[in-house]
Structure formats: structure tokens, C-alpha cells
Design a protein around this motif. Structure first.
Motif, PDB file in Angstrom:
ATOM      1  N   THR A  68       0.826  -1.204   0.000  1.00  0.00           N
ATOM      2  CA  THR A  68       0.000   0.000   0.000  1.00  0.00           C
ATOM      3  C   THR A  68       0.861   1.255   0.000  1.00  0.00           C
ATOM      4  N   VAL A  69       1.943   1.252   0.774  1.00  0.00           N
ATOM      5  CA  VAL A  69       2.826   2.414   0.839  1.00  0.00           C
ATOM      6  C   VAL A  69       3.499   2.655  -0.508  1.00  0.00           C
ATOM      7  N   VAL A  70       4.008   1.594  -1.132  1.00  0.00           N
ATOM      8  CA  VAL A  70       4.725   1.731  -2.395  1.00  0.00           C
ATOM      9  C   VAL A  70       3.794   2.199  -3.508  1.00  0.00           C
ATOM     10  N   ARG A  71       2.581   1.648  -3.556  1.00  0.00           N
ATOM     11  CA  ARG A  71       1.639   2.006  -4.610  1.00  0.00           C
ATOM     12  C   ARG A  71       0.894   3.301  -4.323  1.00  0.00           C
ATOM     13  N   GLY A  72       0.710   3.618  -3.057  1.00  0.00           N
ATOM     14  CA  GLY A  72      -0.105   4.765  -2.674  1.00  0.00           C
ATOM     15  C   GLY A  72      -1.564   4.410  -2.506  1.00  0.00           C
ATOM     16  N   SER A  73      -1.910   3.158  -2.762  1.00  0.00           N
ATOM     17  CA  SER A  73      -3.272   2.661  -2.610  1.00  0.00           C
ATOM     18  C   SER A  73      -3.212   1.145  -2.570  1.00  0.00           C
ATOM     19  N   PRO A  74      -4.236   0.487  -2.045  1.00  0.00           N
ATOM     20  CA  PRO A  74      -4.223  -0.983  -2.039  1.00  0.00           C
ATOM     21  C   PRO A  74      -4.157  -1.540  -3.460  1.00  0.00           C
ATOM     22  N   ALA A  75      -3.433  -2.635  -3.613  1.00  0.00           N
ATOM     23  CA  ALA A  75      -3.288  -3.254  -4.930  1.00  0.00           C
ATOM     24  C   ALA A  75      -4.501  -4.107  -5.253  1.00  0.00           C
ATOM     25  N   PRO A  76      -4.921  -4.144  -6.513  1.00  0.00           N
ATOM     26  CA  PRO A  76      -5.978  -5.093  -6.900  1.00  0.00           C
ATOM     27  C   PRO A  76      -5.454  -6.517  -6.786  1.00  0.00           C
ATOM     28  N   THR A  77      -6.348  -7.478  -6.752  1.00  0.00           N
ATOM     29  CA  THR A  77      -5.937  -8.872  -6.658  1.00  0.00           C
ATOM     30  C   THR A  77      -6.435  -9.644  -7.868  1.00  0.00           C
ATOM     31  N   THR A  78      -5.904 -10.844  -8.021  1.00  0.00           N
ATOM     32  CA  THR A  78      -6.328 -11.681  -9.140  1.00  0.00           C
ATOM     33  C   THR A  78      -7.802 -12.048  -9.030  1.00  0.00           C
ATOM     34  N   ARG A  79      -8.353 -11.964  -7.836  1.00  0.00           N
ATOM     35  CA  ARG A  79      -9.787 -12.217  -7.687  1.00  0.00           C
ATOM     36  C   ARG A  79     -10.595 -11.172  -8.438  1.00  0.00           C
ATOM     37  N   ASP A  80     -10.025  -9.953  -8.584  1.00  0.00           N
ATOM     38  CA  ASP A  80     -10.716  -8.865  -9.272  1.00  0.00           C
ATOM     39  C   ASP A  80     -10.580  -8.953 -10.789  1.00  0.00           C
ATOM     40  N   MET A  81      -9.718  -9.838 -11.264  1.00  0.00           N
ATOM     41  CA  MET A  81      -9.424  -9.903 -12.691  1.00  0.00           C
ATOM     42  C   MET A  81     -10.333 -10.910 -13.399  1.00  0.00           C
ATOM     43  N   THR A  82     -10.727 -10.577 -14.610  1.00  0.00           N
ATOM     44  CA  THR A  82     -11.569 -11.455 -15.404  1.00  0.00           C
ATOM     45  C   THR A  82     -10.695 -12.371 -16.256  1.00  0.00           C
ATOM     46  N   ASP A  83     -10.992 -13.644 -16.248  1.00  0.00           N
ATOM     47  CA  ASP A  83     -10.235 -14.598 -17.051  1.00  0.00           C
ATOM     48  C   ASP A  83     -10.903 -14.715 -18.418  1.00  0.00           C
ATOM     49  N   VAL A  84     -10.338 -14.002 -19.386  1.00  0.00           N
ATOM     50  CA  VAL A  84     -10.889 -14.032 -20.741  1.00  0.00           C
ATOM     51  C   VAL A  84      -9.778 -14.335 -21.733  1.00  0.00           C
ATOM     52  N   ASP A  85     -10.162 -14.915 -22.870  1.00  0.00           N
ATOM     53  CA  ASP A  85      -9.206 -15.162 -23.941  1.00  0.00           C
ATOM     54  C   ASP A  85      -8.732 -13.834 -24.525  1.00  0.00           C
ATOM     55  N   ASP A  86      -7.440 -13.713 -24.745  1.00  0.00           N
ATOM     56  CA  ASP A  86      -6.871 -12.557 -25.429  1.00  0.00           C
ATOM     57  C   ASP A  86      -6.814 -12.890 -26.916  1.00  0.00           C
ATOM     58  N   LEU A  87      -7.415 -12.041 -27.756  1.00  0.00           N
ATOM     59  CA  LEU A  87      -7.435 -12.302 -29.195  1.00  0.00           C
ATOM     60  C   LEU A  87      -6.034 -12.336 -29.781  1.00  0.00           C
ATOM     61  N   LEU A  88      -5.068 -11.705 -29.097  1.00  0.00           N
ATOM     62  CA  LEU A  88      -3.693 -11.682 -29.575  1.00  0.00           C
ATOM     63  C   LEU A  88      -2.801 -12.653 -28.812  1.00  0.00           C
ATOM     64  N   GLN A  89      -3.423 -13.601 -28.084  1.00  0.00           N
ATOM     65  CA  GLN A  89      -2.658 -14.604 -27.358  1.00  0.00           C
ATOM     66  C   GLN A  89      -1.852 -15.458 -28.327  1.00  0.00           C
ATOM     67  N   ALA A  90      -0.631 -15.837 -27.922  1.00  0.00           N
ATOM     68  CA  ALA A  90       0.184 -16.734 -28.739  1.00  0.00           C
ATOM     69  C   ALA A  90      -0.529 -18.068 -28.913  1.00  0.00           C
ATOM     70  N   SER A  91      -0.318 -18.693 -30.047  1.00  0.00           N
ATOM     71  CA  SER A  91      -0.881 -20.026 -30.237  1.00  0.00           C
ATOM     72  C   SER A  91      -0.151 -20.994 -29.303  1.00  0.00           C
ATOM     73  N   PRO A  92      -0.837 -21.992 -28.765  1.00  0.00           N
ATOM     74  CA  PRO A  92      -0.165 -22.947 -27.872  1.00  0.00           C
ATOM     75  C   PRO A  92       1.071 -23.587 -28.507  1.00  0.00           C
ATOM     76  N   ALA A  93       0.999 -23.958 -29.786  1.00  0.00           N
ATOM     77  CA  ALA A  93       2.131 -24.627 -30.434  1.00  0.00           C
ATOM     78  C   ALA A  93       3.363 -23.736 -30.492  1.00  0.00           C
ATOM     79  N   MET A  94       3.163 -22.424 -30.616  1.00  0.00           N
ATOM     80  CA  MET A  94       4.302 -21.501 -30.697  1.00  0.00           C
ATOM     81  C   MET A  94       5.150 -21.541 -29.433  1.00  0.00           C
ATOM     82  N   VAL A  95       4.509 -21.794 -28.282  1.00  0.00           N
ATOM     83  CA  VAL A  95       5.227 -21.762 -26.999  1.00  0.00           C
ATOM     84  C   VAL A  95       5.339 -23.157 -26.383  1.00  0.00           C
ATOM     85  N   GLY A  96       5.199 -24.184 -27.222  1.00  0.00           N
ATOM     86  CA  GLY A  96       5.423 -25.547 -26.763  1.00  0.00           C
ATOM     87  C   GLY A  96       4.320 -26.126 -25.916  1.00  0.00           C
TER      88      GLY A  96
END
Length: 328
Positions: free
Chosen positions: A177-205
Motif C-alpha cells: 500500500t505504501v509503495v503504490r499509494g493505494s491498495p493493490a488489486p488482486t487476481t480475484r478482481d481480474m476477469t479470465d478471458v481469452d486474449d485475441l492476440l494470445q500466442a498459439s499454444p504450439a508456438m510456446v510448446g
């Protein structure tokens, strides 16, 4: 059971037995899901030495999701088992339950890569950890080094070390909180959605898109860059709520970007290092770049060095080095 011969403080060797029959209590290794616990036993051998056993699974949705080649135990699984053994060992040596071990840096060296090939049985990993306090405050360990010797079955596999900071959950929350100046968001606040520009699985093994952590990938001559964009629904990387991208997520990003830069999705990291200078915030993009260097002077290259740097808000926040092996 695995029997280990111990020589303690110059005394004659004595046997110690480690069990692989069930995992330890998940709170002991700071995991939420039992399926993400790999440590099966932990025993104190000396005042600052702890032995741990870990079972490496034959099948796992994240660690066994790789393209081609002979099936292997993932070096990042070895890294995670070592991390869990360090946490469990710290608690065994007296760290309070609310203690967090923040990794400042780590080094993993797999000296016997062929030993990672999977057979018909789960792997039995012995982790021999030695703890050294490097900074104390008011009688409490605040910084330290954990050095680990790794044995897979009856053979020596390699070494792993971590430089860590020791804080309580309350101290970490106040610091963030001190470093940011406000509480940090958490992964609970994040939406799990596909990124249209995500790498193809084969590209990254990979096979499963859920295990891809890169987007907007650009490949150059023996180099690559991308945005680090993991899926928050990946419960191996995000077993519990975080207010930043954890070190293991950045390390996976380094591995995937190294595969892209090398142009070989079947390569494996034999050596991995990580240095984490700042928290990777969730509400700002993290960009990564990788550059390859051939380590074999002539003939068909079997080892490639890769340097990966991570940037956020114009500053380097972390970096990683890898030695990728091309073992068919």
C-alpha cells in the motif's frame, strides 16, 4: 520410503527415511489445492538443515502439457517442489504460520537432464535444504538463503538456491500500500478471458491454451518480445489470490519466450535463474524481451543461452537467464 544416509557435524552416517505415501498439509506449503502440493514429507536433520521428499506426478494439467519429445518431468515442477520444500522447512525451523517467503532471486541447475524422462512410476525427489540467515531484526530472520541439493530416485539431479525475504502477511500488505499509494488489486478482481492476440499454444510448446502466458508476440532474428498475459483461470499458476504476477508466472513467461526466440518449441531449460526487483503489478502491462546466444562453438548446437528482461511502466522489474538444451 526412501532411505538417505546422513553425515551430521562429522558424525558417522546414519539413515533417515522419507515417505512418499501422502502429501503434507497444504497450509504448510502455502497452497490452496491439494492437487498443487508436491511435498510428501519434511524432517529436520540439523539445526539449519531440512530433508524433504516430493512426488512428481505422471500427469498434470500444467506441468505435463508439452509438445513432442520424450515425456519429461518439467524443470519448473522441480523449481516449484524446491520452493515448497523451502517454505515447509522454514515453518519446521520455527517461522510463524503467517510468514511469507518472498523470492528475491533463484538459481536452478539440472546437471542430469536425461534423468527427467518419465517412466512408469511417479518421480521421487529428495530435496536436501540448508538455511542461512543473512539479516536478523529483533531476533527474527528477515533475509536468508536456502541452498538445496536435489536427487531424483538414486541419482543426483542438480541444485537449487533461493535468496528470500521473510515478512508477515500484514507487513507485506502495508508495504504494498505504501509503495503504490493505494491498495493493490488482486487476481480475484481480474476477469479470465481469452486474449485475441494470445500466442498459439504450439508456438510456446503447449497444447492447452490455458497454459499460454504470452500475447502480442513478435519474433526477430534470435530474439523475441511479447506482453505477459497469463490466464487467471490457470489454477496452477494462480492457486490462490495474488496482488501481483507471482515469480512462477514470470518464470513460465521467460521459458515460453525463450522457446519463441530459439525457434525450437521442443527445447528444455537445463539452467534457470530469476531476479525480481519489483512487484509485477496487475493493473499495468508487463512486457518481456529475449535474446539468444549459442553456447556450443561448432557443429549442431545443443545448448542455447537466453536472456529475458521484464519491463513495467518503463522500468526493468525482473530478469531471467536460461540454458535451453536440444535433447531429442
Amino acid at each position: 520410503m526412501m532411505t538417505v544416509d546422513l553425515e551430521i557435524s562429522g558424525a558417522p552416517a546414519r539413515p533417515a527415511e522419507l515417505s512418499f505415501t501422502r502429501t503434507v498439509e497444504r497450509a504448510l506449503v502455502h497452497r490452496t489445492s491439494v492437487a498443487e502440493v508436491f511435498v510428501t514429507d519434511v524432517q529436520q536433520a540439523e539445526p539449519q538443515r531440512v530433508l524433504a521428499g516430493a512426488q512428481l506426478p505422471l500427469s498434470h494439467g500444467y506441468y505435463n502439457d508439452h509438445l513432442g519429445g520424450p515425456p519429461r518431468f518439467d524443470p519448473l515442477l522441480i523449481l516449484e517442489a524446491g520452493r515448497q520444500a523451502g517454505i515447509a522447512g522454514g515453518h519446521l525451523l520455527g517461522f510463524p504460520p503467517d510468514t511469507i517467503m518472498m523470492v528475491d532471486s533463484f538459481e536452478l541447475d539440472i546437471s542430469d537432464v536425461p534423468a527427467l524422462r518419465i517412466g512408469h512410476l511417479p518421480g521421487e525427489l529428495l530435496i536436501d535444504s540448508r538455511f542461512d540467515a543473512t539479516r536478523m531484526r529483533r531476533g527474527r530472520v528477515r533475509q536468508g538463503v536456502v541452498r538445496q541439493d536435489l536427487r531424483l530416485g538414486t541419482g543426483h539431479l542438480g541444485t537449487h538456491s533461493m535468496r528470500v525475504q521473510i515478512v508477515s502477511r500484514e507487513e507485506l500488505a502495508a508495504l504494498r500500500t505504501v509503495v503504490r499509494g493505494s491498495p493493490a488489486p488482486t487476481t480475484r478482481d481480474m476477469t479470465d478471458v481469452d486474449d485475441l492476440l494470445q500466442a498459439s499454444p504450439a508456438m510456446v510448446g503447449r497444447v492447452n491454451p490455458l497454459n499460454v502466458v504470452l500475447a502480442q508476440v513478435e519474433r526477430g532474428a534470435r530474439a523475441a518480445q511479447a506482453v505477459v498475459r497469463p490466464r487467471f483461470g490457470n489454477r496452477s499458476l494462480f492457486d490462490h489470490d495474488y496482488d501481483h504476477l507471482p515469480a512462477m508466472a514470470l518464470t513460465e513467461a521467460a521459458r515460453q519466450l525463450a522457446l519463441v526466440a530459439c525457434g525450437d518449441e521442443h527445447a528444455w531449460p537445463a539452467t534457470l535463474t530469476g531476479e525480481f526487483r519489483r512487484f509485477a503489478e496487475l493493473d499495468l502491462p508487463v512486457r518481456a524481451s529475449a535474446v539468444c546466444t549459442e553456447l556450443d562453438p561448432a557443429g549442431r548446437p545443443t545448448r542455447t543461452g537466453v536472456a529475458v528482461s521484464f519491463y513495467q511502466d518503463g522500468s526493468m522489474i525482473a530478469r531471467s537467464t536460461l540454458v535451453m538444451v536440444h535433447d531429442d
